[in-house]
Write an enzyme that holds these catalytic residues in place. Structure first.
Site, short mmCIF file in Angstrom:
data_model
loop_
_atom_site.label_atom_id
_atom_site.label_comp_id
_atom_site.label_asym_id
_atom_site.label_seq_id
_atom_site.Cartn_x
_atom_site.Cartn_y
_atom_site.Cartn_z
N HIS A 118 0.89 -1.19 0.03
CA HIS A 118 -0.04 0.26 0.09
C HIS A 118 0.98 1.28 0.12
O HIS A 118 1.94 1.15 0.46
CB HIS A 118 -0.97 0.03 1.24
CG HIS A 118 -2.02 1.04 1.36
ND1 HIS A 118 -1.83 2.17 1.84
CD2 HIS A 118 -3.20 0.86 1.31
CE1 HIS A 118 -2.90 2.86 1.73
NE2 HIS A 118 -3.93 2.24 1.52
N ASP A 191 2.44 -4.59 8.21
CA ASP A 191 1.55 -3.66 8.13
C ASP A 191 0.41 -4.67 8.11
O ASP A 191 -0.03 -5.40 7.38
CB ASP A 191 1.54 -3.15 6.56
CG ASP A 191 0.17 -2.30 6.22
OD1 ASP A 191 -0.88 -2.29 7.05
OD2 ASP A 191 0.31 -1.66 5.35
N GLN A 194 -5.01 -5.22 7.15
CA GLN A 194 -5.85 -5.86 6.51
C GLN A 194 -5.80 -7.37 7.55
O GLN A 194 -6.83 -8.06 7.39
CB GLN A 194 -5.77 -6.39 5.20
CG GLN A 194 -5.81 -5.27 4.19
CD GLN A 194 -7.19 -4.61 4.17
OE1 GLN A 194 -8.20 -5.18 4.67
NE2 GLN A 194 -7.34 -3.24 3.75
N LYS A 217 -10.60 -0.20 10.41
CA LYS A 217 -10.72 -1.56 9.53
C LYS A 217 -11.15 -2.59 10.33
O LYS A 217 -11.66 -3.48 9.97
CB LYS A 217 -9.59 -1.76 8.75
CG LYS A 217 -9.19 -0.65 7.85
CD LYS A 217 -8.00 -1.15 6.96
CE LYS A 217 -7.43 0.03 6.17
NZ LYS A 217 -7.89 0.39 4.82
N CYS A 354 -4.62 2.39 -3.76
CA CYS A 354 -3.64 3.00 -3.17
C CYS A 354 -2.43 1.84 -3.18
O CYS A 354 -1.53 1.83 -2.38
CB CYS A 354 -3.53 3.10 -1.49
SG CYS A 354 -4.87 4.53 -1.19
C1 LIG Z 1 -2.69 -2.78 3.58
C2 LIG Z 1 -3.09 -1.40 3.89
N1 LIG Z 1 -2.01 -0.57 4.69
C3 LIG Z 1 -2.13 0.56 5.20
C4 LIG Z 1 -3.44 1.22 4.98
C5 LIG Z 1 -3.72 2.67 5.47
O1 LIG Z 1 -4.40 2.65 6.58
P1 LIG Z 1 -5.00 4.13 7.24
O2 LIG Z 1 -5.65 4.73 5.94
O3 LIG Z 1 -6.10 3.65 7.96
O4 LIG Z 1 -4.18 4.71 7.76
C6 LIG Z 1 -4.60 0.71 4.36
C7 LIG Z 1 -5.79 1.09 4.17
O5 LIG Z 1 -6.50 0.96 3.12
C8 LIG Z 1 -4.20 -0.74 3.99
O6 LIG Z 1 -5.47 -1.59 3.23
#
Ligand SMILES: Cc1ncc(COP(=O)(O)O)c(C=O)c1O
Length: 396
Positions: A118, A191, A194, A217, A354
């Site tokens: 991401h 990270d 998910q 999430k 993203c």
């Molecule tokens: C794998 C992953 N990493 C990071 C993020 C970023 O999360 P946040 O926007 O809640 O900080 C997301 C959100 O879509 C994600 O799916």
């Protein structure tokens, strides 16, 4: 197969989400809908119990401080960590930025990422001046750990991988990733955006060094996230931002700082966000993360089978993808798929998720993505398939 039998109380689970009544919400990987228990916790925190934390001498403030710190303990315990190592952030994005900006591993200035990351796990490293090496994917869309093993070397400060891909749903062999990082003296950041809502996690068992996830999430509110880090690493990291709540003594000449986690939480925190997150964690535990995982895995398998039956749909990601099914329809832009499905009461995500480098690798500008949660059921998949037939009819 009736998926509802796999999660005994699936019907009542669905009923606990007031915002999805009459709607097929298949965008939980973007943000989860909130169960009534979380909505009630937030309402009560503002409407009945509200006061600041850590500073007030009056009883309400002391009680709020207790609730806030109880939320920290719950957020740490969800992933098998200790509360002294759990920092509240605005979300996973801020958590990764914090590590990228403050963690140092000697003079090493390279980071090992994967092709499916991401943007939140790419851009912070660039901003912090790291050079990036990119681990390729296997043919079925997993991070290629054989390649990672060959690529990792003593120039890498950190290896930073998604525990579950937000596009492909592939689950990382996190223990092996930890071993690969540690063999060359690098640290492992996972990270877990998910993974936290759909996978049992134990940071000690994995052996990772940092773990990040987002509250929104995980059925909780936006604006709250978590960074777990090993105590010895956090102790060595300088403050991220300066202000109230993170200091020991301040003079105009010199300031001393509190220990972690307070050192990394400048300013009045998102008190009600933490309390809402606690309610979300309690709610998740009341269902059982193992059961949610099994429920979503079964739905994902059913969804993939149903979509494979449509000869105009292409699927991405491995067969055992976790809760996430990315797909495209021959000759139709994913935004058009999303718009037509919306007309049919089905919400999917359409776009680059993203993850622009991954889209480039897949050779597509975007995909459509259906993602599941504890409240999802077979009716969501049926509605998706019906909607895709409409897409096909319209675009012929
Ligand atoms: C794998 C992953 N990493 C990071 C993020 C970023 O999360 P946040 O926007 O809640 O900080 C997301 C959100 O879509 C994600 O799916």
């Amino acid at each position: 197969m009736n998926v509802q039998t796999r999660l005994n109380s699936a019907v009542s689970v669905r009923d606990q989400f007031p915002a999805i009544a009459g709607w097929h919400y298949l965008d939980s990987a973007a943000t989860a809908q909130k169960p009534q228990a979380v909505i009630d916790a937030i309402t009560n925190a503002y409407g009945r119990d509200y006061a600041t934390v850590h500073r007030g001498v009056y009883e309400r403030s002391a009680a709020m401080t207790q609730s806030f710190e109880a939320a920290r303990a719950a957020a740490a315990s969800l992933i098998g960590g200790d509360e002294s190592e759990l920092i509240f952030t605005r979300g996973a994005t801020e958590a990764i930025n914090l590590v990228a900006a403050t963690f140092a591993n000697g003079n090493r200035k390279r980071v090992l990422l994967s092709a499916l990351e991401h943007h939140s796990n790419i851009v912070p490293w660039q901003l912090a001046g790291y050079a990036i090496d990119v681990v390729p994917l296997t043919d079925d869309g997993r991070i290629d750990l054989d390649a990672a093993e060959k690529m990792a070397n003593e120039s890498h400060a950190i290896v930073s991988f998604a525990h579950i891909s937000n596009v492909l749903g592939s689950i990382l062999d996190a223990k092996r990733a930890a071993a690969i990082a540690h063999k060359v003296g690098a640290k492992l950041l996972l990270d877990g955006c998910q993974a936290a809502p759909r996978l049992p996690i134990d940071v000690a068992d994995i052996g990772c060094d940092f773990y990040v996830y987002s509250g929104h999430k995980l059925y909780g509110p936006t604006g709250i996230g978590c960074l777990w880090g090993r105590a010895d690493l956090l102790d060595a990291m300088p403050p991220y931002q300066g202000g109230g709540a993170m200091i020991d003594q301040v003079t105009f000449e010199r300031t001393t700082f509190l220990d972690a986690p307070a050192r990394f939480e400048a300013g009045t925190p998102h008190i009600v966000g933490a309390i809402g997150l606690h309610a979300a964690i309690d709610w998740t535990n009341s269902i059982g993360i193992d059961r949610i995982h099994a429920h979503e895995a079964a739905l994902t398998a059913d969804c993939r089978t149903a979509l494979l039956g449509l000869n105009f749909v292409t699927l991405y990601g491995p067969e055992d993808s976790a809760g996430i099914v990315s797909f495209s329809v021959d000759g139709v832009h994913p935004h058009d798929i999303g718009t037509i499905l919306d007309d049919e009461g089905v919400a999917v995500r359409a776009g680059h998720h993203c993850a622009q480098p991954l889209m480039e690798l897949l050779g597509v500008p975007a995909t459509a993505r259906a993602s599941f949660a504890a409240h999802s059921d077979a009716s969501d998949i049926e509605a998706l398939v019906r909607g895709l037939h409409t897409v096909k009819r319209i675009f012929g």
